[in-house]
Design an enzyme around this catalytic site. Structure first.
Site, short mmCIF file in Angstrom:
data_model
loop_
_atom_site.label_atom_id
_atom_site.label_comp_id
_atom_site.label_asym_id
_atom_site.label_seq_id
_atom_site.Cartn_x
_atom_site.Cartn_y
_atom_site.Cartn_z
N ARG A 56 1.05 -1.18 -0.03
CA ARG A 56 -0.04 0.10 0.00
C ARG A 56 1.06 1.28 -0.07
O ARG A 56 0.57 2.32 -0.55
CB ARG A 56 -1.10 0.02 1.13
CG ARG A 56 -1.73 1.45 1.49
CD ARG A 56 -3.02 1.43 2.05
NE ARG A 56 -3.16 0.52 3.42
CZ ARG A 56 -2.59 0.76 4.42
NH1 ARG A 56 -2.07 2.09 4.81
NH2 ARG A 56 -2.86 -0.19 5.23
N TYR A 109 -11.92 18.89 -16.30
CA TYR A 109 -12.45 17.32 -16.15
C TYR A 109 -13.65 17.21 -15.56
O TYR A 109 -13.61 17.60 -14.40
CB TYR A 109 -11.37 16.54 -16.07
CG TYR A 109 -11.80 15.21 -16.18
CD1 TYR A 109 -12.00 14.39 -17.21
CD2 TYR A 109 -11.60 14.28 -14.97
CE1 TYR A 109 -12.26 13.13 -17.26
CE2 TYR A 109 -12.28 13.16 -14.69
CZ TYR A 109 -12.53 12.37 -16.29
OH TYR A 109 -12.71 10.96 -15.93
N ASP A 180 -3.42 19.32 -14.71
CA ASP A 180 -3.69 17.99 -15.14
C ASP A 180 -3.17 17.94 -16.68
O ASP A 180 -3.79 18.61 -17.36
CB ASP A 180 -5.30 17.86 -15.23
CG ASP A 180 -5.81 16.44 -15.84
OD1 ASP A 180 -5.07 15.68 -16.74
OD2 ASP A 180 -6.93 16.06 -15.51
N LYS A 205 -4.76 6.90 -19.92
CA LYS A 205 -4.91 7.62 -21.33
C LYS A 205 -3.41 7.29 -21.97
O LYS A 205 -3.29 6.41 -22.39
CB LYS A 205 -5.40 8.98 -21.25
CG LYS A 205 -6.63 9.47 -20.41
CD LYS A 205 -7.84 8.71 -20.71
CE LYS A 205 -8.86 8.61 -19.58
NZ LYS A 205 -9.09 10.09 -19.10
C1 LIG Z 1 -9.65 10.29 -17.76
C2 LIG Z 1 -9.33 11.75 -17.12
C3 LIG Z 1 -9.25 12.04 -15.88
C4 LIG Z 1 -9.49 11.02 -14.80
O1 LIG Z 1 -8.73 9.90 -14.84
P1 LIG Z 1 -8.91 8.33 -14.43
O2 LIG Z 1 -7.69 7.72 -14.53
O3 LIG Z 1 -10.23 7.77 -15.42
O4 LIG Z 1 -9.53 8.39 -12.99
C5 LIG Z 1 -8.58 13.20 -15.40
N1 LIG Z 1 -8.31 13.95 -16.27
C6 LIG Z 1 -8.44 13.95 -17.56
C7 LIG Z 1 -8.05 15.13 -18.56
C8 LIG Z 1 -8.81 12.76 -18.14
O5 LIG Z 1 -9.04 12.59 -19.31
#
Ligand SMILES: *Cc1c(COP(=O)(O)O)cnc(C)c1O
Length: 397
Positions: A56, A109, A180, A205
């Site tokens: 963890r 997001y 992000d 992604k």
């Molecule tokens: C998909 C996404 C997230 C969230 O990520 P997860 O791995 O699905 O929790 C955050 N920011 C952006 C820009 C995303 O495309």
């Protein structure tokens, strides 16, 4: 020009030696780690040794990934999490307290927006939204704020901002900056070099790149990363599995090639759709105005806002290669209609706020080949507009 060379991805000699000299590092699929003596266990608890205790809080496969991610973004340290949302929520909860205020870009997001709107107010943390391309408005909002949440480009409509100027404004007001960077990836943008404190990714992604992992990470200066690691990592417990860390390490090997291919495909398609009379607006960084200085490409996503008169449902159902679904960054091309994705939201992320129109559809250009993808879109457009004409005729219109 690409920001990331393949060299950022090569394992160091020390890393390879620690991984039994395997070209591909092993997956340490273990929950707990064993100690030879009472003293060794005691040293681990007291912090006198950095031995792993329990997965963890630390695992060798996950740590290899974290070190690689820190190098890729040019940050000091990184923490991997079980999802992008775990990375965002752990960073925020690890750094903020009741009474603190977040300033967020508009069109954040969707689940980050819901975190700010639904969950954080319960802990006494409020969020304001701002068009961060308006530096004067931003400066006003930053007064007394604790954290500035950014995306460049932003979700769904891909608004851009001047990252260096925004970072400098926040720094002058002692506001922590968190971006992000999922849409650009470190291949197209390295925010820490522009003065940003912390970078988060949804590694689900581009970083993993094969639609088989849900994961996230936070990267940045040790001052902040150590605070998150000391609190949110053990106490919220959203750790990444060694198996998924290994899949991301594998995906990273082709990150630069994939991001280039997605970007070139989307550029090529958008260039050929730009004069189509059925399209009211193309949302893509660099399309209506030049790319911001920190962004060396627009990536594989774009949003089309269609003119009234087409049937978006028929359009989506007529697509053969683009599939309906959330997420992006893998092999397959995807579409997501705003009328479905944004229907629950009110406030700044609501349909029709800040250009998110019910006639908008987000596209992700996959790796199936640009000309087949363009043909898929134009065939579906013909079908959708034809059906609408048939309907109008049936109504006597
Ligand atoms: C998909 C996404 C997230 C969230 O990520 P997860 O791995 O699905 O929790 C955050 N920011 C952006 C820009 C995303 O495309």
């Amino acid at each position: 020009m690409r920001h990331t060379s393949g060299l950022d991805l090569v394992l160091t000699r020390d890393e390879t030696a620690a991984a039994f000299s395997a070209a591909v590092p092993p997956i340490f699929q273990t929950s707990t780690f064993l100690f030879q003596t009472y003293e060794a266990l005691e040293d681990c608890y007291s912090g006198a040794s950095s031995a792993d205790l329990y997965s963890r809080t630390g695992n060798p496969t996950v740590r290899l990934l974290e070190d690689k991610l820190a190098r890729l973004e040019g940050g000091g340290k990184a923490i991997a999490f079980s999802s992008g949302m775990a990375a965002i929520s752990s960073a925020v909860l690890g750094l903020l307290k009741a009474g603190d205020r977040i300033v967020s870009i508009r069109n954040a997001y969707s689940d980050a927006y819901r975190l700010f709107e639904v969950l954080l107010p319960r802990f006494g943390i409020e969020t304001d939204y701002v068009d961060a391309s308006d530096l004067e408005a931003l400066q006003g909002r930053l007064e007394g704020a604790t954290l500035l949440f950014l995306e460049n480009p932003s979700s769904f409509v891909f608004e851009t901002l001047d990252l260096r100027k925004v970072a400098a404004l926040a720094r002058a007001k002692n506001v922590i900056t968190l971006i992000d960077n999922s849409f650009a990836s470190p291949v197209l943008q390295r925010p820490i070099e522009a003065g940003i404190d912390l970078v988060v990714h949804s590694a689900s992604k581009y970083l993993s790149g094969h639609s088989d992992v849900v994961a996230g990470c936070v990267i940045g200066h040790p001052t902040y990363i150590d605070r998150i690691r000391a609190t949110a990592v053990p106490l919220l417990g959203a750790k990444l599995s060694a198996m998924e860390a290994s899949l991301i390490l594998r995906g990273l090997r082709t990150l630069a090639l994939r991001v280039d291919a997605h970007t070139q495909t989307a550029d090529w398609i958008v260039e050929r759709l730009k004069d189509d009379p059925r399209i009211a607006r193309i949302h893509r960084p660099g399309h209506a105005e030049p790319l911001p200085e920190t962004l060396s490409g627009a990536g594989g996503l774009f949003t089309l806002t269609f003119q009234e008169g087409g049937d978006i449902r028929a359009f989506c159902n007529a697509l053969r290669i683009f599939r309906l679904g959330v997420s992006w960054g893998g092999f397959e091309s995807l579409v997501l209609p705003a009328a479905i994705a944004n229907r629950q939201d009110s406030g700044p992320n609501a349909l029709n706020a800040f250009q998110i129109s019910k006639n908008s559809v987000r596209f992700f250009a996959g790796l199936e080949g640009a000309s087949a993808l363009l043909e898929d879109i134009t065939t579906a457009l013909d079908a959708a507009w034809h059906q609408e004409a048939v309907k109008e005729n049936a109504l006597g219109g």
